[in-house]
Design a protein around this motif. Structure first.
Motif, short mmCIF file in Angstrom:
data_model
loop_
_atom_site.label_atom_id
_atom_site.label_comp_id
_atom_site.label_asym_id
_atom_site.label_seq_id
_atom_site.Cartn_x
_atom_site.Cartn_y
_atom_site.Cartn_z
N SER A 65 6.75 7.72 -0.89
CA SER A 65 6.06 6.44 -0.96
C SER A 65 5.54 6.31 -2.38
CB SER A 65 4.89 6.42 0.03
OG SER A 65 4.00 5.36 -0.25
N THR A 66 5.95 5.22 -3.05
CA THR A 66 5.57 5.05 -4.43
C THR A 66 5.17 3.59 -4.68
OG1 THR A 66 6.21 5.46 -6.74
CG2 THR A 66 7.93 4.61 -5.26
N SER A 67 4.81 3.29 -5.90
CA SER A 67 4.32 1.96 -6.24
C SER A 67 5.00 1.46 -7.51
CB SER A 67 2.80 1.99 -6.46
OG SER A 67 2.50 2.75 -7.62
N SER A 68 4.86 0.17 -7.75
CA SER A 68 5.40 -0.41 -8.98
C SER A 68 4.79 0.27 -10.19
CB SER A 68 5.13 -1.91 -9.01
OG SER A 68 3.75 -2.18 -8.77
N GLY A 69 3.49 0.56 -10.13
CA GLY A 69 2.83 1.21 -11.26
C GLY A 69 3.37 2.60 -11.54
N GLU A 70 3.59 3.38 -10.48
CA GLU A 70 4.12 4.72 -10.67
C GLU A 70 5.55 4.68 -11.19
OE1 GLU A 70 4.27 9.00 -8.33
OE2 GLU A 70 4.49 7.17 -7.12
N LEU A 71 6.36 3.77 -10.67
CA LEU A 71 7.74 3.65 -11.15
C LEU A 71 7.75 3.24 -12.62
CD1 LEU A 71 9.45 1.91 -8.10
CD2 LEU A 71 9.77 4.28 -8.86
N GLY A 107 0.82 -1.21 0.00
CA GLY A 107 0.00 0.00 0.00
C GLY A 107 0.85 1.26 0.00
N THR A 108 0.38 2.26 -0.69
CA THR A 108 1.05 3.56 -0.68
C THR A 108 0.64 4.32 0.58
OG1 THR A 108 -0.77 4.64 -1.85
CG2 THR A 108 0.98 3.66 -3.20
N ALA A 109 1.38 5.37 0.88
CA ALA A 109 1.02 6.21 2.03
C ALA A 109 -0.37 6.80 1.82
CB ALA A 109 2.06 7.31 2.21
N ALA A 110 -0.66 7.24 0.60
CA ALA A 110 -1.97 7.84 0.34
C ALA A 110 -3.09 6.84 0.58
CB ALA A 110 -2.02 8.36 -1.10
N TYR A 111 -2.89 5.60 0.17
CA TYR A 111 -3.94 4.59 0.35
C TYR A 111 -4.04 4.17 1.81
CZ TYR A 111 -6.97 0.62 -0.54
OH TYR A 111 -8.04 -0.25 -0.53
N ASN A 112 -2.92 3.88 2.43
CA ASN A 112 -2.95 3.38 3.81
C ASN A 112 -3.43 4.43 4.80
OD1 ASN A 112 -2.00 1.01 2.77
ND2 ASN A 112 0.01 1.09 3.74
N ASP A 113 -3.19 5.71 4.50
CA ASP A 113 -3.67 6.76 5.39
C ASP A 113 -5.20 6.83 5.41
OD1 ASP A 113 -1.13 7.48 6.11
OD2 ASP A 113 -1.02 9.27 4.85
N ARG A 114 -5.83 6.35 4.35
CA ARG A 114 -7.28 6.45 4.24
C ARG A 114 -8.01 5.14 4.54
NH1 ARG A 114 -5.93 8.89 -0.74
NH2 ARG A 114 -6.81 7.07 -1.82
N HIS A 115 -7.26 4.04 4.65
CA HIS A 115 -7.91 2.74 4.75
C HIS A 115 -7.35 1.92 5.92
CE1 HIS A 115 -8.62 3.91 0.56
NE2 HIS A 115 -9.70 3.15 0.62
N TYR A 116 -8.25 1.19 6.56
CA TYR A 116 -7.88 0.22 7.58
C TYR A 116 -7.46 -1.05 6.86
CZ TYR A 116 -8.78 -3.31 11.26
OH TYR A 116 -8.70 -4.35 12.14
#
Length: 308
Positions: A266-272, A163-172
């Motif tokens: 914080s990044t992801s495979s897709g963004e890279l 999970g990215t920081a943006a996703y994990n900050d919003r989701h349990y």
């Protein structure tokens, strides 16, 4: 995109999954890769897969690194054991005299996790063990490896998470133990950015998408060759990616002379993949975390159009 000659990498947790994919792609870019973990040909770990149908040992990973064009070196290491990690780093120093890349990918807590279970019902021993695997191992590895990493400017540290920081900050994330385990590496990357930045090193947190790890393939009863059959059971599995995809992103990041612009990110495979023009082994470019937010979590039918 190749790495400078004599690049030395440590992939902690290289037995299977993302760790193996990262190790192999760093090897393909020309690195010498020290592959560590607890599963060896003579002594499988307690991860819960002693009867796994495919080879899942650090020796097998090291052989794949070498076959890809690098130099793979397997060193059995329990990253919960500070003395073992100290011996590992001492060996890298004695062998090569340098360490350019540290990938903290140790976890192995999936089988300790009780999904969607509140903390008072979750087995406490398993939950705390999960956190030790997810957090203590990364701290122990950093403590011993970073002095060698900072001996030369330009080092790279990658904290692998889910999970990215943006996703994990919003989701349990499934339960309190797992949520903390997968948020912690993002915070650690920010800590390493603060501590390593003055020494010319870069630290980044990276997450794969829906990973076609050995465990996940077994869960759906498929192989890497016929993985699309799993979409009958779970249509959103169509966005999944091979472990090599995140490996290609991290190898490109390591080869980027301007990678300091990722400091603490914080990044992801897709963004890279978008940034560096990469594709997965099948030629596609899955963007799993954007898909998860915009399609899967939104309750829409599975459709990867525009996402891979």
């Amino acid at each position: 995109m190749g790495l400078p000659d004599a690049t030395v990498a440590l992939v902690a947790g290289a037995t299977r999954g993302a760790g193996r994919g990262i190790a192999v792609e760093l090897g393909a870019a020309g690195a010498t890769v020290y592959c560590t973990g607890r599963s060896t040909r003579g002594r499988p770990s307690g991860y819960g897969r002693p009867g796994a149908p495919r080879p899942e040992t650090i020796e097998d990973t090291a052989d794949l690194v070498t076959a890809a064009g690098g130099v793979g070196i397997a060193v059995p290491t329990d990253h919960l054991d500070p003395d073992a990690v100290a011996r590992l780093v001492a060996r890298i120093d004695a062998d090569r005299g340098r360490l350019d890349i540290v990938v903290n990918d140790v976890f192995g807590g999936d089988f300790l996790t009780e999904w969607d279970t509140p903390v008072w019902e979750h087995d406490l021993t398993d939950g705390l063990a999960l956190l030790r695997l997810a957090i203590d191992t990364h701290l122990i590895t950093a403590h011993h490896a970073f002095p060698l990493l900072v001996r030369r400017p330009g080092g790279l540290v990658v904290e692998v998470t889910d999970g990215t920081a943006a996703y994990n900050d919003r989701h349990y994330r499934l339960n309190a133990f797992y949520d903390l385990a997968k948020t912690a590496p993002i915070r650690l990357a920010r800590s390493w950015a603060h501590e390593l930045g003055p020494h010319g090193a870069t630290a980044v947190a990276v997450t794969p998408g829906w990973l076609r790890s050995e465990v996940m393939l077994d869960e759906y009863g498929v192989t890497e060759e016929d993985w699309r059959l799993a979409c009958v059971r779970e249509p959103h599995f169509a966005i999944s990616e091979s472990p090599r995809f995140v490996g290609r992103g991290i190898a490109a990041l390591a080869a980027d002379p301007a990678r300091a612009r990722w400091q603490g990110a914080s990044t992801s495979s897709g963004e890279l993949a978008r940034e560096y023009g990469l594709t997965d082994v099948d030629g596609s470019r899955p963007d799993a975390w954007r898909y998860v937010v915009e399609v899967q979590d939104a309750g829409l039918p599975a459709d990867t159009t525009g996402y891979r």
